[in-house]
Design an enzyme around this catalytic site. Structure first.
Site, PDB file in Angstrom:
ATOM      1  CG  HIS A 246       3.557  -3.357   0.769  1.00 49.98           C
ATOM      2  ND1 HIS A 246       4.714  -4.103   0.803  1.00 49.98           N
ATOM      3  CD2 HIS A 246       2.601  -4.110   1.387  1.00 49.98           C
ATOM      4  CE1 HIS A 246       4.485  -5.248   1.438  1.00 49.98           C
ATOM      5  NE2 HIS A 246       3.207  -5.286   1.793  1.00 49.98           N
ATOM      6  CG  LEU A 248      -2.701   3.539  -5.909  1.00 49.74           C
ATOM      7  CD1 LEU A 248      -3.914   3.189  -6.763  1.00 49.74           C
ATOM      8  CD2 LEU A 248      -2.432   5.026  -6.012  1.00 49.74           C
ATOM      9  CB  ILE A 249      -2.337  -1.613  -7.496  1.00 51.27           C
ATOM     10  CG1 ILE A 249      -1.907  -0.427  -8.349  1.00 51.27           C
ATOM     11  CG2 ILE A 249      -3.133  -2.611  -8.333  1.00 51.27           C
ATOM     12  CD1 ILE A 249      -0.967  -0.809  -9.490  1.00 51.27           C
ATOM     13  CG  HIS A 286      -4.055  -3.359   4.644  1.00 49.11           C
ATOM     14  ND1 HIS A 286      -4.522  -3.114   3.382  1.00 49.11           N
ATOM     15  CD2 HIS A 286      -3.013  -4.225   4.495  1.00 49.11           C
ATOM     16  CE1 HIS A 286      -3.812  -3.804   2.507  1.00 49.11           C
ATOM     17  NE2 HIS A 286      -2.891  -4.482   3.159  1.00 49.11           N
TER      18      HIS A 286
HETATM   19 ZN   LIG Z   1      -1.064  -5.451   2.703  1.00 49.65          ZN
END
Ligand SMILES: [Zn+2]
Length: 565
Positions: A246, A248-249, A286
């Site tokens: 989880h 930035l990629i 998100h």
């Molecule tokens: Zn996600």
């Protein structure tokens, strides 16, 4: 020797010539008690003959000295004090040189000021097109946007705005030269290699590229400075806990996948600019400040966020709340030009979309959408976009094996780390979180079969229903609508060459940089079949995992045999 014929008659009213001795020692009246203004001027005139060691005309000291000498000459003229012609000429010449130097210097300064920090850009480093774009953005945002009296200036300073513009330009330049970014419209876009060539900053690059592609900063009057700052903050929020998955990629991946789905399906035509922007921002935020642990971990460990959000969609609530709190700060406020109505709609969409990424609402979400598909009414935008984002969030098993495998490894590593934390805290180990006892292949087979495939079937059907509603009047919409299909039993037919060309035409004709004005009233070709590139990959990857699982099983059996006495 001085004589009256050396100087014009205007200097001769007081028939006093300057004493040679006074010219160099400057001592007229040692005591000074009897000095008159006339004496002082006469004394000053002697300085005009001192020509040695004058500061260069383009130096700062020359300015002061030049003005003093000019004043002396004027005073001498007023008082009819004789000034030697050669002294007069030499001094006026020196003063003229000073003025020319000042003029040159000032001209250069003004030119630089006009050009602003744009002049910092190497001439060959930025295409003219980008320079033009920068200038246009700057001008428009400073002069043509109507600003309410209470609003703060869009940019803190010219320099700051231009600096941000230069950064954007650097992004665009690098993007435009790199062939990898040409696949941004493709389902097979490789976010890992993009992350590599952007030195670990793929989220801001993909974010800027997409925003620019649809000219959103200009159209929605979004401050480039704020957008730049906002994306930087996003990246640092995603990097806060150094999550294997989880990070930035993942955010960039979900952003591009979301974009790809709405681009490829033509859903883009259903969205106005504000909705498209909301979609992008929802994808970007998100998982903002994801802790690398699950909601259940937060609830079990009674973390602060679990307490704040009462155990409900704990992380998702945090992601969206933290992002909106960030946007409240001037420097990161990308919504400053939104009207209250626009803000309200944007906020509603982003909250709906991000909260729907809570995996615990997965089945409820699919059930709701399936029942909506069976009804003749049009589908609510927020629900449709939420399903697109949720599907993009779990899309990696539908990507080429190498990409999917990398994501699986990262996700497993994150799960195992959580398992270790749970052990430390004396909590029961969550499913799939035990490093020593998790069957990776099996878990992926189950994930594909029970979660990913059904989601994509429903999402694909939803896209088709929406497209249908765009291309035919509501009254002609068949009821009940398209039944949900199973990937295994009846895969979607591939689009006909004609329809596939048509669907790409509107994007290709202007390099995909600018879309046609979108609105629900835009007449569209009768395109109701959505290309579903994920079907093949889901199938391939599942088969591959089945083979892997068999090998995994064989390895285990061998191990057991080896360990037997
Ligand atoms: Zn996600």
């Amino acid at each position: 020797m001085l004589s009256s014929e050396h100087v014009p008659s205007i200097f001769f009213n007081k028939s006093r010539s300057i004493d040679e001795t006074n010219l160099y020692d400057g001592d007229i009246d040692e005591g000074g008690a009897n000095k008159t203004p006339y004496d002082i001027i006469e004394h000053d005139v002697t300085t005009l003959a001192k020509a040695n060691n004058l500061p260069p005309p383009d130096s700062f000291d020359a300015l002061q000295l030049g003005s003093e000498r000019l004043r002396t000459i004027i005073a001498a003229l007023h008082c009819n004090i004789l000034v030697r012609k050669e002294d007069l000429v030499r001094n006026l010449d020196y003063i003229a040189n000073i003025l020319e130097a000042v003029h040159q210097d000032e001209t250069r300064r003004l030119m630089e000021e006009d050009d602003g920090a744009l002049s910092e850009i190497e001439p060959d480093s930025v295409p003219n097109e980008v320079r033009d774009w920068l200038a246009m953005t700057f001008t428009r945002s400073m002069s043509t946007i109507k600003r309410r009296p209470s609003d703060k200036p869009k940019f803190k300073s010219v320099a700051q705005a231009i600096r941000a513009g230069i950064m954007v330009d650097r992004y665009l330049r690098r993007l435009s030269i790199d062939i990898k970014f040409k696949t941004i419209n493709e389902w097979t876009f490789d976010v890992f290699s993009v992350n590599e060539f952007t030195s670990g900053q793929c989220l801001r690059y993909v974010g800027f590229e997409l925003m620019q592609r649809y000219n959103l900063p200009n159209k929605l009057h979004i401050s480039i400075t704020a957008l730049n700052n906002f994306l930087e903050q996003m990246e640092s929020g995603y990097s806060k806990y150094r999550n294997p998955y989880h990070n930035l990629i993942h955010a960039a991946d979900v952003l591009q996948t979301t974009y790809q789905i709405i681009y490829n399906s033509g859903l883009m035509n259903w969205l106005n600019d504000h909705e498209l922007f909301a979609m992008f921002i929802a994808a970007i935020v998100h998982d903002f400040e994801h802790t690398g642990t699950s909601n259940n971990f937060h609830i079990q460990s009674r973390s602060d966020v679990a307490l704040i959000y009462n155990d409900r969609a704990v992380l998702e609530n945090h992601h969206v709340s933290a992002a909106f709190r960030l946007m409240r700060i001037d420097d990161y406020n990308i919504l400053s030009e939104f009207t209250p109505e626009e803000f309200k709609n944007f906020r509603h969409l982003v909250i709906e979309m991000v909260l729907a990424t809570d995996m615990s609402s997965h089945f409820a979400q699919l059930k709701t959408m399936k029942s909506l598909l069976s009804m003749p009414e049009n589908i609510e935008k927020s629900k449709a976009l939420a399903l697109v984002l949720h599907s993009a969030d779990i899309s990696h098993p539908g990507k080429p094996w190498s990409i999917h495998y990398s994501w699986t490894e990262s996700l497993m590593e994150e799960y195992f780390k959580q398992g270790e934390k749970e052990k430390e805290l004396g909590l029961p180990c969550s499913p799939l979180c035990d490093r020593d006892n998790t069957l990776v292949a099996e878990s992926q087979i189950g994930f594909i079969q029970y979660i990913v495939e059904p989601s994509f079937v429903v999402m694909g059907d939803m896209l088709e229903k929406i497209l249908k509603s765009l291309s035919v009047p509501d009254s002609e919409l068949p009821s009940p609508s398209i039944p949900a299909k199973s990937i295994a039993s009846s895969p979607s037919p591939p689009p006909s060459p004609k329809s596939s060309n048509d669907s790409n035409h509107q994007h290709d004709e202007d390099n995909g940089r600018e879309r046609k004005p979108s609105s629900m009233t835009t007449p569209l070709p009768r395109l109701t079949i959505v290309r579903r590139p994920w079907i093949e990959y889901l199938k391939e990857n599942r088969e591959r995992w089945i083979r892997e699982a068999e090998e995994e099983k064989r390895r285990k059996e061998l191990k057991v045999i080896e360990e037997e006495p």
